[in-house]
Design a protein around this motif. Structure first.
Motif, PDB file in Angstrom:
ATOM      1  N   ALA A  66       0.819  -1.216   0.000  1.00 32.26           N
ATOM      2  CA  ALA A  66       0.000   0.000   0.000  1.00 32.26           C
ATOM      3  C   ALA A  66       0.849   1.261   0.000  1.00 32.26           C
ATOM      4  O   ALA A  66       0.444   2.297  -0.541  1.00 32.26           O
ATOM      5  CB  ALA A  66      -0.934  -0.003   1.207  1.00 32.26           C
ATOM      6  N   THR A  67       2.026   1.188   0.591  1.00 28.13           N
ATOM      7  CA  THR A  67       2.878   2.382   0.650  1.00 28.13           C
ATOM      8  C   THR A  67       3.391   2.769  -0.732  1.00 28.13           C
ATOM      9  O   THR A  67       3.744   3.927  -0.956  1.00 28.13           O
ATOM     10  CB  THR A  67       4.065   2.163   1.603  1.00 28.13           C
ATOM     11  N   GLU A  68       3.431   1.806  -1.660  1.00 25.89           N
ATOM     12  CA  GLU A  68       3.895   2.117  -3.010  1.00 25.89           C
ATOM     13  C   GLU A  68       2.918   3.018  -3.753  1.00 25.89           C
ATOM     14  O   GLU A  68       3.279   3.641  -4.757  1.00 25.89           O
ATOM     15  CB  GLU A  68       4.138   0.827  -3.796  1.00 25.89           C
ATOM     16  N   LEU A  69       1.678   3.087  -3.270  1.00 30.89           N
ATOM     17  CA  LEU A  69       0.691   3.998  -3.853  1.00 30.89           C
ATOM     18  C   LEU A  69       0.493   5.235  -2.982  1.00 30.89           C
ATOM     19  O   LEU A  69      -0.456   5.987  -3.176  1.00 30.89           O
ATOM     20  CB  LEU A  69      -0.641   3.275  -4.051  1.00 30.89           C
ATOM     21  N   GLY A  70       1.377   5.413  -2.015  1.00 32.98           N
ATOM     22  CA  GLY A  70       1.343   6.626  -1.210  1.00 32.98           C
ATOM     23  C   GLY A  70       0.505   6.554   0.045  1.00 32.98           C
ATOM     24  O   GLY A  70       0.350   7.562   0.748  1.00 32.98           O
ATOM     25  N   MET A  71      -0.054   5.382   0.344  1.00 41.23           N
ATOM     26  CA  MET A  71      -0.839   5.258   1.568  1.00 41.23           C
ATOM     27  C   MET A  71       0.065   5.079   2.781  1.00 41.23           C
ATOM     28  O   MET A  71       1.199   4.606   2.675  1.00 41.23           O
ATOM     29  CB  MET A  71      -1.796   4.063   1.469  1.00 41.23           C
TER      30      MET A  71
END
Length: 210
Positions: free
Chosen positions: A181-186
């Motif tokens: 999810a962090t790869e999409l900025g979350m």
């Protein structure tokens, strides 16, 4: 000033299994097999998690069971019960999460869902478990035909929620899924228990006063 005015997030995107609702196939097969060794052997050799992953990708219980029963005819009845008694794998809510959702909702957060799950199961969970019914927008792998941690399913969730990814906390009990999810900025949280999630929400200013 209430915490909702200073929080760093506006929404929580929840995984379902072992975050909102307990899930373990052993909960069912302990009722059906004579001892723990038999349960471990059956789930390790016959109804494996790898086999089950096809359900999460959209294959029906009936179709997937038919193939497995050809390979394991002596276990045909037990294989069929995976789908027929699936809800018995989920004996209850995850402790403390419902109360935590109450607090987060009072602070102004909205809830969404992103789950690897067979399509037919989600409606049953919404009826059985109130925390699941509180999710506003839900993306289910069985409907999408792709599973986490494929980034495409996260993109679909972000697009449908209509929330800013940078102000969304994604919560999952599987580390690789949380990290994706962090790869999409979350913002992400690797869930282990409600207390840990509560601490993270507090750090994000959800419950703070300013």
């Amino acid at each position: 000033m209430g915490g909702r005015f200073m929080a760093m997030i506006d929404a929580i995107l929840f995984d379902v299994g072992n975050v909102l609702v307990q899930w373990d196939p052993k909960n069912l097969y302990r009722k059906l097999l004579p001892d723990e060794e038999a349960v471990e052997r059956f789930l390790g050799d016959v109804c494996t998690l790898e086999w089950h992953s096809a359900h999460d990708q959209g294959t029906s219980f009936e179709e997937n069971a038919a193939l497995l029963k050809e390979a394991h005819p002596d276990h045909a009845e037990l294989i069929d019960l995976w789908g027929a008694r699936y809800l018995e794998m989920s004996p209850g809510e995850v402790d403390g999460v419902s109360t935590l959702m109450d607090r987060a909702e009072s602070a102004g957060l909205e809830f969404h869902g992103l789950t690897n799950m067979p399509s037919s199961i989600y409606p049953l969970l919404t009826e059985a478990f109130p925390p699941v019914a509180r999710l506003k927008t839900v993306v289910i792998s069985g409907d999408e035909k792709i599973c986490k941690p494929d980034l495409e399913i996260y993109r679909r969730a972000v697009g449908r929620m209509g929330t800013d990814p940078a102000r969304t906390l994604y919560v999952d009990d599987t580390l690789i899924n949380a990290n994706a999810a962090t790869e999409l900025g979350m913002v992400s949280h690797h869930f282990t228990d409600a207390a840990g999630l509560e601490n993270h929400l507090d750090e994000l200013g959800v419950f703070g006063a300013g």
